[in-house]
Write an enzyme that holds these catalytic residues in place. Structure first.
Site, mmCIF file in Angstrom:
data_model
loop_
_atom_site.group_PDB
_atom_site.id
_atom_site.type_symbol
_atom_site.label_atom_id
_atom_site.label_comp_id
_atom_site.label_asym_id
_atom_site.label_seq_id
_atom_site.Cartn_x
_atom_site.Cartn_y
_atom_site.Cartn_z
ATOM 1 N N CYS A 1 0.806 -1.220 0.000
ATOM 2 C CA CYS A 1 0.000 0.000 0.000
ATOM 3 C C CYS A 1 0.838 1.267 0.000
ATOM 4 C CB CYS A 1 -0.958 0.005 1.188
ATOM 5 S SG CYS A 1 -2.196 -1.307 1.109
ATOM 6 N N GLU B 1 2.907 2.688 2.297
ATOM 7 C CA GLU B 1 3.188 3.527 3.466
ATOM 8 C C GLU B 1 4.516 3.221 4.141
ATOM 9 O OE1 GLU B 1 0.670 0.129 5.259
ATOM 10 O OE2 GLU B 1 0.796 1.260 3.391
#
Length: 639
Positions: free
Chosen positions: A350, A352
């Site tokens: 994702c 992050e």
């Protein structure tokens, strides 16, 4: 504790462990998670009331450990796989990357990798063909599911038959044998016997879930053999390597226990990068198991600003891809690497968490919606989560090279969720967060508490201090438990259709049938069903309508500005964020916003707000939710 609209269904499907003839309750799961976490260090390294406070905070959903902890944490099981995400490096042999990826996906972790030419050119090329033969006992109940792959013409007795062990390690070893043989300069024959793999529908006692049977594994082994055979005598391209990773992920998805999450990144300066940018366009189901993202750096951004032809062409194609299908995203590896000693040219799925080769990271979140204006409460929650995650870095890691890099970096990610409700509690609309000194101060005080506790607790434990401590993850599934906005995102809609995926033989589907909810086959993954649930967001019952914005009411420039705000004042890792935009947004408007904000971000994704088959969310127009919910079975709890 109060469930979100579909929170209890999400918990039952995704996190509740079996307990005899029933599933555990939320209270039981919380106790399991806390006991598993505190068992990772000596009792002398716990504060006197820490387990009690931690259990209360999680039970009330003021703290939400990431899904890996909710599923795997268990003091009675020495194999606690608690790492959310991993970066697959490449190593010296073909098997190094692909078997690592297979292994981590099967333990439920997401895997990211950088497929740039600078990495792939170091790999050995497949040198000889592999002639694969699959055999299985005639008595195996699943035999007909893969009968087309059973070869009646077996090699002579001189070729040994290798029985595939019915375990995660056995499946990985079967793939490893194919890849190791592919490096040999002559044609090699391999016979793999899958008779010992338990039948589809059997219970998996250790990791949990329902066995898929041999069929997905057989499909992977055949596909992997075909891919490497097609590459004999030449280097793997990015798309070749991605195809093999995709075959692996497809196998894991069919295994019914966890969904596969992947990220594929490639340098925007590679000469074949446009093939990567467009890899999903011709067939939307191709490479569906991975997000794709362009790795950019300071040089590329400078080239783009000066109109260098290749940078301009790649940027133009990327913006068009975002407007068409939401991909690729952008990952600025120089921004991500400024306070790093190692190579962080890839992230988790994702985006992050920038990660080094083979590195893993664990996540947990403070639910700001729960605390509202209570700064002291939020600070204490952030401190507790810091300690929780540092302990989790001691959890099970089977790969020695991964254990080494985790011990060196101890990277964690204390994240946030429920941000829109938190802003509304301060009477601030989501799009105005970027200008709020009050919210900036709130974040800075929490960040200081995280960093101070990381210094103190690491010293007490006698380990390296985490290289990075704070992040913003999407928090999709865990946020649904509490029914709050996900990560730093604004709500998608006030009323919407939520689609949940289940294994096709999951008994929990029956409850949805009794509520007249629409159930259909998943068009992206075999042996998977999709349930559609009309849903009303709980934020509607908590704050004045003037304070509530859905994403379709916020400009792309404001969305990226708020992302940059959290990158600057909270996350020392990165911020996973998807800017959701009107499908009529012009190429010029999006390009202008990206050129303005990309130099200030570590990564971002843009997705057009248009209907897609079986998308996770679909907006319901205001005023018609009640009638739709009456027909299709709305969420179990409103408000």
């Amino acid at each position: 504790m109060k469930w979100g609209p579909n929170g209890e269904a999400v918990f039952a499907r995704t996190y509740a462990r079996p307990k005899g003839d029933r599933s555990e309750t939320w209270a039981e799961a919380v106790q399991r998670v806390v006991k598993g976490n505190i068992s990772l260090v000596s009792p002398q390294h716990l504060e006197p009331a820490e387990p009690t406070y931690l259990a209360q905070a999680i039970h009330n959903m003021g703290l939400l450990p990431a899904g890996r902890h909710l599923w795997s944490s268990n003091a009675d099981n020495p194999r606690q796989y608690l790492m959310n995400c991993h970066r697959a490096g490449w190593g010296e042999h073909l098997a190094d990357h692909f078997c690592f990826t297979f292994d981590q996906l099967m333990t439920g972790g997401g895997v990211g990798a950088n497929f740039s030419n600078s990495y792939l050119e170091q790999l050995p090329m497949p040198a000889g063909r592999v002639e694969l033969h699959i055999v299985c006992s005639p008595s195996h109940p699943d035999r007909e599911e893969f009968a087309q792959h059973l070869d009646p013409s077996l090699p002579g007795a001189a070729v040994a038959v290798h029985s595939v062990e019915d375990s995660r390690e056995g499946w990985v070893d079967a793939l490893r044998q194919i890849l190791d043989l592919a490096e040999m300069s002559t044609t090699s024959e391999l016979v793999l016997d899958v008779s010992e793999v338990r039948p589809r529908g059997s219970l998996i006692a250790g990791f949990g879930g329902i066995a898929s049977g041999p069929a997905p594994l057989v499909e992977l082994l055949v596909n992997a053999t075909n891919i490497v055979n097609d590459c004999v005598g030449r280097e793997l391209t990015s798309l070749d390597a991605m195809a093999l990773d995709h075959a692996i992920a497809s196998c894991v998805v069919s295994g019914n226990v966890r969904r596969s999450a992947r990220m594929s990144q490639k340098s925007a300066r590679d000469n074949d990068v446009l093939d990567f940018v467009t890899c999903k366009l011709d067939d939307p189901t191709a490479h569906w198991s991975t997000n794709i993202s362009l790795e950019i750096d300071d040089l590329w951004v400078e080239q783009l600003q000066h109109g260098q032809p290749q940078a301009t062409a790649v940027f133009t194609a990327a913006v068009q891809g975002m407007l068409s299908d939401g991909e690729p995203g952008f990952y600025h590896s120089d921004n991500a690497g400024r306070d790093e000693d190692g190579d962080v040219r890839a992230t988790n799925p994702c985006g992050e968490q920038p990660l080094e080769d083979w590195e893993a990271c664990c996540l947990g979140h403070v639910n700001l919606a729960y605390f509202g204006k209570d700064l002291d409460g939020a600070i204490e929650a952030a401190r507790l989560m810091t300690r929780f995650l540092i302990r989790a870095t001691h959890a099970q890691l089977d790969d020695p090279k991964q254990r080494a890099i985790v011990d060196e970096n101890r990277r964690i990610g204390v994240g946030l969720t429920g941000v829109q409700e938190w802003a509304a509690a301060h009477e601030i609309r989501w799009s105005d967060i970027q200008d709020s000194d009050e919210l900036r101060f709130f974040l800075q005080e929490m960040a200081r508490a995280v960093d101070n506790e990381a210094d103190y607790y690491s010293a007490q434990l006698g380990i390296n201090r985490p290289v990075k401590t704070r992040t913003i993850a999407p928090t999709g599934t865990v946020s649904k438990l509490a029914g709050v906005s996900e990560g730093v995102h604004p709500i998608y809609a006030r009323h919407f259709l939520q689609r949940m995926r289940y294994a096709a033989d999951d008994p929990k589907l029956e409850e949805h049938r009794t509520k007249n909810r629409h159930i259909e086959d998943c068009m992206y993954a075999d042996r998977t069903k999709v349930v559609t649930i009309p849903t009303r967001h709980t934020i509607l019952d908590q704050y004045d309508n003037d304070l509530i914005q859905s994403v379709d009411e916020i400009s792309v420039d404001d969305q990226l500005a708020v992302q940059a705000f959290f990158q600057k004042y909270w996350s020392d890792n990165a911020v996973s964020f998807t800017a959701n935009i009107d499908p009529d947004t012009s190429h010029t408007e999006l390009a202008k916003a990206l050129k303005r904000w990309l130099p200030h971000l570590k990564g971002t994704t843009v997705f057009t707000d248009k209907s897609r088959p079986q998308s996770p969310y679909e907006r319901i127009p205001d005023g018609v939710y009640e009638s739709i919910a009456e027909v299709l079975g709305g969420n179990d709890q409103v408000g």
